[in-house]
Design a protein around this motif. Sequence first.
Motif, PDB file in Angstrom:
ATOM      1  N   TYR A 127      -9.526  -9.016  -6.144  1.00  0.00           N
ATOM      2  CA  TYR A 127      -8.151  -9.473  -5.958  1.00  0.00           C
ATOM      3  C   TYR A 127      -7.595 -10.138  -7.218  1.00  0.00           C
ATOM      4  CZ  TYR A 127      -4.733 -13.008  -4.610  1.00  0.00           C
ATOM      5  OH  TYR A 127      -3.649 -13.816  -4.572  1.00  0.00           O
ATOM      6  N   ARG A 128      -8.327 -11.057  -7.812  1.00  0.00           N
ATOM      7  CA  ARG A 128      -7.838 -11.828  -8.960  1.00  0.00           C
ATOM      8  C   ARG A 128      -7.563 -10.922 -10.161  1.00  0.00           C
ATOM      9  NH1 ARG A 128      -4.717 -15.133  -9.331  1.00  0.00           N
ATOM     10  NH2 ARG A 128      -5.713 -16.211  -7.656  1.00  0.00           N
ATOM     11  N   THR A 129      -8.454  -9.994 -10.463  1.00  0.00           N
ATOM     12  CA  THR A 129      -8.274  -9.077 -11.592  1.00  0.00           C
ATOM     13  C   THR A 129      -7.008  -8.247 -11.405  1.00  0.00           C
ATOM     14  OG1 THR A 129     -10.654  -8.949 -11.939  1.00  0.00           O
ATOM     15  CG2 THR A 129      -9.341  -7.172 -12.881  1.00  0.00           C
ATOM     16  N   VAL A 130      -6.835  -7.719 -10.217  1.00  0.00           N
ATOM     17  CA  VAL A 130      -5.673  -6.880  -9.918  1.00  0.00           C
ATOM     18  C   VAL A 130      -4.384  -7.704  -9.980  1.00  0.00           C
ATOM     19  CG1 VAL A 130      -4.560  -5.508  -8.106  1.00  0.00           C
ATOM     20  CG2 VAL A 130      -6.998  -5.227  -8.565  1.00  0.00           C
ATOM     21  N   THR A 131      -4.384  -8.859  -9.346  1.00  0.00           N
ATOM     22  CA  THR A 131      -3.195  -9.718  -9.323  1.00  0.00           C
ATOM     23  C   THR A 131      -2.796 -10.154 -10.727  1.00  0.00           C
ATOM     24  OG1 THR A 131      -3.832 -10.521  -7.140  1.00  0.00           O
ATOM     25  CG2 THR A 131      -2.217 -11.820  -8.337  1.00  0.00           C
ATOM     26  N   ASP A 132      -3.768 -10.564 -11.534  1.00  0.00           N
ATOM     27  CA  ASP A 132      -3.464 -10.985 -12.907  1.00  0.00           C
ATOM     28  C   ASP A 132      -2.841  -9.847 -13.709  1.00  0.00           C
ATOM     29  OD1 ASP A 132      -4.473 -13.473 -12.311  1.00  0.00           O
ATOM     30  OD2 ASP A 132      -6.354 -13.203 -13.422  1.00  0.00           O
ATOM     31  N   VAL A 143       0.692  -3.195  -4.188  1.00  0.00           N
ATOM     32  CA  VAL A 143      -0.669  -3.052  -4.715  1.00  0.00           C
ATOM     33  C   VAL A 143      -1.659  -3.519  -3.660  1.00  0.00           C
ATOM     34  CG1 VAL A 143      -2.247  -3.781  -6.536  1.00  0.00           C
ATOM     35  CG2 VAL A 143       0.160  -3.414  -7.068  1.00  0.00           C
ATOM     36  N   TYR A 144      -2.737  -2.749  -3.534  1.00  0.00           N
ATOM     37  CA  TYR A 144      -3.748  -3.035  -2.529  1.00  0.00           C
ATOM     38  C   TYR A 144      -5.137  -2.941  -3.145  1.00  0.00           C
ATOM     39  CZ  TYR A 144       0.159  -2.045   0.585  1.00  0.00           C
ATOM     40  OH  TYR A 144       1.378  -2.060   1.204  1.00  0.00           O
ATOM     41  N   THR A 145      -6.075  -3.614  -2.489  1.00  0.00           N
ATOM     42  CA  THR A 145      -7.482  -3.444  -2.847  1.00  0.00           C
ATOM     43  C   THR A 145      -8.161  -2.767  -1.666  1.00  0.00           C
ATOM     44  OG1 THR A 145      -8.016  -5.669  -2.045  1.00  0.00           O
ATOM     45  CG2 THR A 145      -7.553  -5.434  -4.401  1.00  0.00           C
ATOM     46  N   ILE A 146      -9.291  -2.165  -1.939  1.00  0.00           N
ATOM     47  CA  ILE A 146      -9.990  -1.407  -0.897  1.00  0.00           C
ATOM     48  C   ILE A 146     -10.669  -2.364   0.077  1.00  0.00           C
ATOM     49  CG2 ILE A 146     -11.919   0.162  -0.484  1.00  0.00           C
ATOM     50  CD1 ILE A 146     -11.047   1.719  -2.916  1.00  0.00           C
ATOM     51  N   ASP A 147     -10.339  -2.196   1.334  1.00  0.00           N
ATOM     52  CA  ASP A 147     -10.872  -3.012   2.416  1.00  0.00           C
ATOM     53  C   ASP A 147     -12.114  -2.335   3.010  1.00  0.00           C
ATOM     54  OD1 ASP A 147     -10.786  -5.219   4.084  1.00  0.00           O
ATOM     55  OD2 ASP A 147      -9.558  -4.207   5.597  1.00  0.00           O
ATOM     56  N   GLN A 148     -12.096  -1.020   2.973  1.00  0.00           N
ATOM     57  CA  GLN A 148     -13.204  -0.204   3.462  1.00  0.00           C
ATOM     58  C   GLN A 148     -13.174   1.120   2.704  1.00  0.00           C
ATOM     59  OE1 GLN A 148     -11.227  -0.007   7.436  1.00  0.00           O
ATOM     60  NE2 GLN A 148     -11.874   2.125   7.392  1.00  0.00           N
ATOM     61  N   ALA A 149     -14.236   1.875   2.790  1.00  0.00           N
ATOM     62  CA  ALA A 149     -14.290   3.155   2.070  1.00  0.00           C
ATOM     63  C   ALA A 149     -13.158   4.068   2.527  1.00  0.00           C
ATOM     64  CB  ALA A 149     -15.634   3.830   2.300  1.00  0.00           C
ATOM     65  N   PRO A 150     -12.475   4.706   1.566  1.00  0.00           N
ATOM     66  CA  PRO A 150     -11.405   5.620   1.960  1.00  0.00           C
ATOM     67  C   PRO A 150     -11.976   6.892   2.597  1.00  0.00           C
ATOM     68  CG  PRO A 150     -11.688   5.651  -0.414  1.00  0.00           C
ATOM     69  CD  PRO A 150     -12.606   4.592   0.122  1.00  0.00           C
ATOM     70  N   PRO A 151     -11.150   7.605   3.340  1.00  0.00           N
ATOM     71  CA  PRO A 151     -11.595   8.875   3.915  1.00  0.00           C
ATOM     72  C   PRO A 151     -12.031   9.852   2.822  1.00  0.00           C
ATOM     73  CG  PRO A 151      -9.537   8.190   4.906  1.00  0.00           C
ATOM     74  CD  PRO A 151      -9.787   7.270   3.750  1.00  0.00           C
TER      75      PRO A 151
END
Length: 195
Positions: A127-132, A143-151
């Motif tokens: 989260y911090r790397t992406v937000t910065d 913008v999102y981070t992966i919560d679980q493996a994508p399909p």
Amino acid sequence: MDEKTKKWLAIGGMSFGGTVLIGLATLALVGVIVMRVLTASGVIEGYLPKPKVDKAEIGPQVNLDWTVQSITGDTYPFEAARGKVIFINFWATWCPPCRAEMPSIQRLYDELKDEKIRFFMVSNEDYRTVTDFITEKGYTFPVYTIDQAPPEEFITQGIPATFVISPDGELIMTHVGAAKWDDPEVVQLLRDLMP
């Protein structure tokens, strides 16, 4: 002019001509390399390819049963986007081609954000790397981070990887690699898909 001078000029002229040709070829190669590095780093966008737009190509139904986490901490289920066009881009802050295409995605988002389309810029980083990164660059797309493996449909061998999904959940476009996403053909494709 004596024979010795003529011979020296002929040899020198050939060496000079050869040197000039080698120098020009080297300069051209360095220019190409510099342009690719600048494009890949996001400094310039001039050489991003247009993604292939084929309106006749409709792929399989996509599994939308997964979630991502927004940089504000909210969990978002993809199923909630059904009925809208979905633009998904998998990227990373350390990826030069990802960084190079982001200004064109921002312009695409700015043009279409009020229409029936959902944008998902998805990173596997913390989260911090992406937000910065997003804050530093001034991007406003979601913008999102992966919560679980994508399909499985979204697993690729590289990033950036971009997918366009119809309101009916059909895979319309897959593109791996940087692209100029605000190209008029892409904008028209997305608008044509909107209900």
